[in-house]
Scaffold this active site. Sequence first.
Site, mmCIF file in Angstrom:
data_model
loop_
_atom_site.group_PDB
_atom_site.id
_atom_site.type_symbol
_atom_site.label_atom_id
_atom_site.label_comp_id
_atom_site.label_asym_id
_atom_site.label_seq_id
_atom_site.Cartn_x
_atom_site.Cartn_y
_atom_site.Cartn_z
ATOM 1 N N GLY A 32 91.946 41.594 34.081
ATOM 2 C CA GLY A 32 90.698 41.905 33.377
ATOM 3 C C GLY A 32 90.904 43.228 32.677
ATOM 4 O O GLY A 32 90.789 44.271 33.292
ATOM 5 N N GLN A 38 98.248 43.260 36.096
ATOM 6 C CA GLN A 38 98.329 43.673 37.502
ATOM 7 C C GLN A 38 99.195 44.952 37.606
ATOM 8 O O GLN A 38 99.215 45.718 36.668
ATOM 9 C CB GLN A 38 98.880 42.554 38.402
HETATM 10 P P1 IMP Z 1 95.790 36.445 42.513
HETATM 11 O O1 IMP Z 1 96.633 37.065 41.451
HETATM 12 O O2 IMP Z 1 94.438 35.986 42.027
HETATM 13 O O3 IMP Z 1 96.519 35.375 43.269
HETATM 14 O O4 IMP Z 1 95.444 37.579 43.598
HETATM 15 C C1 IMP Z 1 96.463 38.167 44.421
HETATM 16 C C2 IMP Z 1 96.180 39.635 44.657
HETATM 17 O O5 IMP Z 1 96.332 40.352 43.431
HETATM 18 C C3 IMP Z 1 94.748 39.917 45.106
HETATM 19 O O6 IMP Z 1 94.774 41.051 45.967
HETATM 20 C C4 IMP Z 1 94.029 40.293 43.838
HETATM 21 O O7 IMP Z 1 92.911 41.130 44.064
HETATM 22 C C5 IMP Z 1 95.139 41.047 43.098
HETATM 23 N N1 IMP Z 1 94.985 41.003 41.636
HETATM 24 C C6 IMP Z 1 95.236 39.975 40.819
HETATM 25 N N2 IMP Z 1 95.002 40.315 39.545
HETATM 26 C C7 IMP Z 1 94.616 41.590 39.561
HETATM 27 C C8 IMP Z 1 94.272 42.530 38.526
HETATM 28 O O8 IMP Z 1 94.300 42.249 37.333
HETATM 29 N N3 IMP Z 1 93.928 43.778 38.950
HETATM 30 C C9 IMP Z 1 93.934 44.132 40.253
HETATM 31 N N4 IMP Z 1 94.266 43.299 41.246
HETATM 32 C C10 IMP Z 1 94.613 42.039 40.897
#
Ligand code: IMP
Length: 427
Positions: A40, A225
């Site tokens: 985001g 990320q």
């Molecule tokens: P996923 O990528 O939705 O599978 O989430 C895996 C982990 O990465 C979780 O702890 C999420 O909160 C974190 N995460 C995924 N995308 C973001 C991002 O854009 N910003 C911060 N944390 C993220």
Amino acid sequence: MPSLSVFGAQWGDEGKGKLIDFLAENQDLVVRYQGGANAGHTVVVEGEKYVLHLIPSGILHAEKVNMIGPGVAVDPIKLLEEIDGLLERGVHVDGENLRLAAGAHVIFEHHKRIDGLSELWRGKGRIGTTGRGIGPCYADKAARTGLRVADLLDPTRFRERLGAALAEKNALIERVHGEAPLNVEEQIDLYVSMGDRLRPLVADVGAEVRRAYREGRSILFEGAQGVMLDIDHGTYPYVTSSSTGVGGIAGGAAFPPQHIEEAWGIAKAYCTRVGEGPFPSEIFGEAAEALRKAGNEFGATTGRPRRAGWFDAVAVRYAFDLAGASGWIMTKLDVLSGLEEIPFAVAYSRGSERWTEYPAHLASMDDVQVELETLPGWSEDITGVRSFDDLPATARAYVEHVEKITGVPIVMISVGPGREAVIRRSS
Ligand code: IMP
């Protein structure tokens, strides 16, 4: 700069969107190479706030080409929503300035369902995913059962392949999780219609990026990320499912790594994390609440309150080392205004063991403590400052000290959400 990689050096949410939008001004192409709509990226232009999830942050500039590389996990529903949202606000988006890799894997409804159901199944061991289907999509990619954007454009082949995939996924949804299966025909029709809309954007993005580089056009690789969420190098298993650092560019953008000239990390002047997992410099209670409030630390994708803590030099140094970072950008320095003193982590310890380098070999970081140092804070509002020399002396001292202990020069400092709220040190 011919080719620049910009990556998150913490656990995501470092403020990359704003900086990538800022840096895009001087680059011809902006390329996403990993992740998906779990990202985001918030960008504020002339007081207008945009949150981008899949579309590269260069889209808000005219005449930039934005590419979604083959390493991205693409949710067509989210992508089309994002395109429509930008079009409604008068932002130009078409097959000229947005290119979508034919080889990118597609996130389907079943991936999102299974993401949520698996989290429930994990119970206390849940990862705290964004629920965007990221893990299940990359799992299918690795298992060689995934479908790619190119498949969406070939309805006969697509019907057969999605039908086969759903037979298995529906069995999982129904028999393991006890939930209602998805309607196969409805799903096929839905995604075929999206393939039709996306068709004008679809390209061999890797070939286009390499060609642009050969022709002397400048490229910015936009990381999503952060390195501490990297599938290989992050705090596994509390990570995302892609290679978030510079290492992800070779595969995810189909770009030769030896042509990446500069790698700049982005790190906040403090630190946050969303979801579960280790966060050694985390703070709790009132101090955490104050930082969260001052920094508006609520997820841009999920709205979740972010966990807050102090700058962690051990983790950031590790991220820079992995990337071979040549510079970094400190963001949200303004959020620390008003603190009497500013703590930051310089080492980790557990019992009699002590580490100044990130201990990536540990099975678990659960009992790891941080060693904090502090420097004096400042009370002035610094959001209007545009020159390093105009910062309060204690703010300059904090920046210079953190720069020294990370061993990588700070090239810019961000002091507010707007495009213009940046202090350049060198470039
Ligand atoms: P996923 O990528 O939705 O599978 O989430 C895996 C982990 O990465 C979780 O702890 C999420 O909160 C974190 N995460 C995924 N995308 C973001 C991002 O854009 N910003 C911060 N944390 C993220």
